[in-house]
Design an enzyme around this catalytic site. Sequence first.
Site, PDB file in Angstrom:
ATOM      1  N   TYR A 150       0.831  -1.205   0.000  1.00  9.19           N
ATOM      2  CA  TYR A 150       0.000   0.000   0.000  1.00  9.19           C
ATOM      3  C   TYR A 150       0.868   1.259   0.000  1.00  9.19           C
ATOM      4  O   TYR A 150       1.981   1.253   0.542  1.00  9.19           O
ATOM      5  CB  TYR A 150      -0.960  -0.008   1.213  1.00  9.19           C
ATOM      6  CG  TYR A 150      -1.861   1.180   1.147  1.00  9.19           C
ATOM      7  CD1 TYR A 150      -2.671   1.362   0.033  1.00  9.19           C
ATOM      8  CD2 TYR A 150      -1.851   2.154   2.133  1.00  9.19           C
ATOM      9  CE1 TYR A 150      -3.451   2.485  -0.100  1.00  9.19           C
ATOM     10  CE2 TYR A 150      -2.640   3.279   2.021  1.00  9.19           C
ATOM     11  CZ  TYR A 150      -3.440   3.447   0.902  1.00  9.19           C
ATOM     12  OH  TYR A 150      -4.194   4.554   0.764  1.00  9.19           O
ATOM     13  N   TYR A 160      -2.545   4.399   9.160  1.00  9.78           N
ATOM     14  CA  TYR A 160      -1.897   3.147   8.739  1.00  9.78           C
ATOM     15  C   TYR A 160      -0.841   2.669   9.733  1.00  9.78           C
ATOM     16  O   TYR A 160      -0.330   1.558   9.631  1.00  9.78           O
ATOM     17  CB  TYR A 160      -1.312   3.324   7.338  1.00  9.78           C
ATOM     18  CG  TYR A 160      -1.365   2.077   6.494  1.00  9.78           C
ATOM     19  CD1 TYR A 160      -2.575   1.487   6.157  1.00  9.78           C
ATOM     20  CD2 TYR A 160      -0.199   1.481   6.035  1.00  9.78           C
ATOM     21  CE1 TYR A 160      -2.623   0.338   5.379  1.00  9.78           C
ATOM     22  CE2 TYR A 160      -0.234   0.333   5.256  1.00  9.78           C
ATOM     23  CZ  TYR A 160      -1.447  -0.227   4.932  1.00  9.78           C
ATOM     24  OH  TYR A 160      -1.480  -1.363   4.163  1.00  9.78           O
TER      25      TYR A 160
HETATM   26  P1  NAI Z   1      -7.426 -10.303   3.745  1.00  9.79           P
HETATM   27  O1  NAI Z   1      -7.676 -10.065   5.194  1.00  9.79           O
HETATM   28  O2  NAI Z   1      -8.462 -11.021   2.981  1.00  9.79           O
HETATM   29  O3  NAI Z   1      -6.014 -11.042   3.546  1.00  9.79           O
HETATM   30  C1  NAI Z   1      -4.947 -10.960   4.467  1.00  9.79           C
HETATM   31  C2  NAI Z   1      -4.454 -12.381   4.639  1.00  9.79           C
HETATM   32  O4  NAI Z   1      -3.268 -12.471   5.445  1.00  9.79           O
HETATM   33  C3  NAI Z   1      -5.520 -13.277   5.310  1.00  9.79           C
HETATM   34  O5  NAI Z   1      -5.826 -14.358   4.449  1.00  9.79           O
HETATM   35  C4  NAI Z   1      -4.816 -13.749   6.566  1.00  9.79           C
HETATM   36  O6  NAI Z   1      -5.244 -15.019   7.011  1.00  9.79           O
HETATM   37  C5  NAI Z   1      -3.363 -13.725   6.106  1.00  9.79           C
HETATM   38  N1  NAI Z   1      -2.432 -13.827   7.222  1.00  9.79           N
HETATM   39  C6  NAI Z   1      -2.401 -13.057   8.352  1.00  9.79           C
HETATM   40  N2  NAI Z   1      -1.425 -13.514   9.179  1.00  9.79           N
HETATM   41  C7  NAI Z   1      -0.836 -14.572   8.550  1.00  9.79           C
HETATM   42  C8  NAI Z   1       0.232 -15.453   8.891  1.00  9.79           C
HETATM   43  N3  NAI Z   1       0.884 -15.345  10.055  1.00  9.79           N
HETATM   44  N4  NAI Z   1       0.566 -16.431   8.002  1.00  9.79           N
HETATM   45  C9  NAI Z   1      -0.085 -16.571   6.836  1.00  9.79           C
HETATM   46  N5  NAI Z   1      -1.098 -15.759   6.451  1.00  9.79           N
HETATM   47  C10 NAI Z   1      -1.471 -14.781   7.306  1.00  9.79           C
HETATM   48  O7  NAI Z   1      -7.195  -8.861   3.121  1.00  9.79           O
HETATM   49  P2  NAI Z   1      -6.590  -8.353   1.726  1.00  9.79           P
HETATM   50  O8  NAI Z   1      -6.974  -6.943   1.643  1.00  9.79           O
HETATM   51  O9  NAI Z   1      -6.948  -9.283   0.641  1.00  9.79           O
HETATM   52  O10 NAI Z   1      -5.019  -8.371   2.017  1.00  9.79           O
HETATM   53  C11 NAI Z   1      -4.075  -8.980   1.170  1.00  9.79           C
HETATM   54  C12 NAI Z   1      -2.862  -8.085   1.009  1.00  9.79           C
HETATM   55  O11 NAI Z   1      -3.234  -6.892   0.314  1.00  9.79           O
HETATM   56  C13 NAI Z   1      -2.218  -7.631   2.324  1.00  9.79           C
HETATM   57  O12 NAI Z   1      -0.818  -7.616   2.175  1.00  9.79           O
HETATM   58  C14 NAI Z   1      -2.735  -6.208   2.454  1.00  9.79           C
HETATM   59  O13 NAI Z   1      -1.921  -5.394   3.262  1.00  9.79           O
HETATM   60  C15 NAI Z   1      -2.686  -5.793   0.993  1.00  9.79           C
HETATM   61  N6  NAI Z   1      -3.436  -4.575   0.671  1.00  9.79           N
HETATM   62  C16 NAI Z   1      -4.742  -4.449   1.057  1.00  9.79           C
HETATM   63  C17 NAI Z   1      -5.423  -3.274   0.818  1.00  9.79           C
HETATM   64  C18 NAI Z   1      -6.828  -3.099   1.310  1.00  9.79           C
HETATM   65  O14 NAI Z   1      -7.294  -1.953   1.379  1.00  9.79           O
HETATM   66  N7  NAI Z   1      -7.535  -4.161   1.629  1.00  9.79           N
HETATM   67  C19 NAI Z   1      -4.797  -2.147   0.091  1.00  9.79           C
HETATM   68  C20 NAI Z   1      -3.442  -2.408  -0.325  1.00  9.79           C
HETATM   69  C21 NAI Z   1      -2.796  -3.587  -0.029  1.00  9.79           C
END
Ligand code: NAI
EC number: 1.3.1.9
Length: 272
Positions: A150, A160
């Site tokens: 991000y 953030y």
């Molecule tokens: P999400 O909550 O669906 O995905 C985050 C994932 O990280 C989850 O599946 C969770 O179980 C996993 N996770 C957390 N701790 C973990 C660990 N110890 N080992 C393995 N997996 C673990 O949300 P999203 O938004 O799909 O996030 C995916 C990526 O996108 C992240 O890196 C997030 O920072 C990034 N992102 C998200 C934005 C948003 O506004 N949602 C914007 C820009 C980037």
Amino acid sequence: MAYGLLKGKKGIISGALDENSIAWKVALKAKEEGAIFTLTNAPIAMRMGEINKLAEACEAEIIPADATSVEDIENLYAKSMDILGGKVDFVLHSIGMSPNVRKGRAYGDLNYDFYKQSVDISAMSFHKFLQTAEKMNAINEWGSVVALTYMAAQRTFSFYSDMADAKAMLESIARSYGYRYGKLKNVRVNTVSQSPTKTRAGGGIAGFDSFYEFAEKMSPLGNASADACADYVLTLFSDLTKMVTMQNLFHDGGYSMTGVSAELLEMIKPAE
Ligand code: NAI
């Protein structure tokens, strides 16, 4: 419409928690484009059971792995190579979590044990994914590794908190490892900097809904959806982007290059 972009490719997709997850969309589209892959998430996330639906739809096996554990990541690559019948061509790192953000701690009141967890889960895990892959020789020549990030890595967004520091580190790892893996095996490493997106991780941030609306009004194309993000990630896994590496690629409807939009100026116009 599918283009067969990933026909014959094998991969690993992390981070699909529920149908809103960016990784969930990547998995469905990667399947449509002809890839075979394994799915992975933290053992604790498996308990929700949602990922089983995705695995069924994608005919993919699930390999639990805590992204902070090198042992789990070794097992992830070993099992993936076994199941898929060889080395992988692409890896998606779609993992992020900050206990400080979750608990609403201000940047001047961080808990340092939480801070370590934020960095370990959201940034150092990317190095662990890459270093383990290199040591196990688990990624094919001209393979592609993508992590999601991000823009708070470059500019301050007050809400953030320590995730901004983790994302800055994540993007730095993409550059440093991209250089190394490029020299070694022509493997490319990039980050995609995505618009605010309504997912579990996004929704955990205080004030997210207001910021989502702000970004929507600021971006000439509006906020990029998770679906559109998945499309972009697939191009990076495909052979059409073979010479793109060590980049942080904005996928944000133009937000990062806009100073201020006409809509926002209109909204804050002083009374005459
Ligand atoms: P999400 O909550 O669906 O995905 C985050 C994932 O990280 C989850 O599946 C969770 O179980 C996993 N996770 C957390 N701790 C973990 C660990 N110890 N080992 C393995 N997996 C673990 O949300 P999203 O938004 O799909 O996030 C995916 C990526 O996108 C992240 O890196 C997030 O920072 C990034 N992102 C998200 C934005 C948003 O506004 N949602 C914007 C820009 C980037």
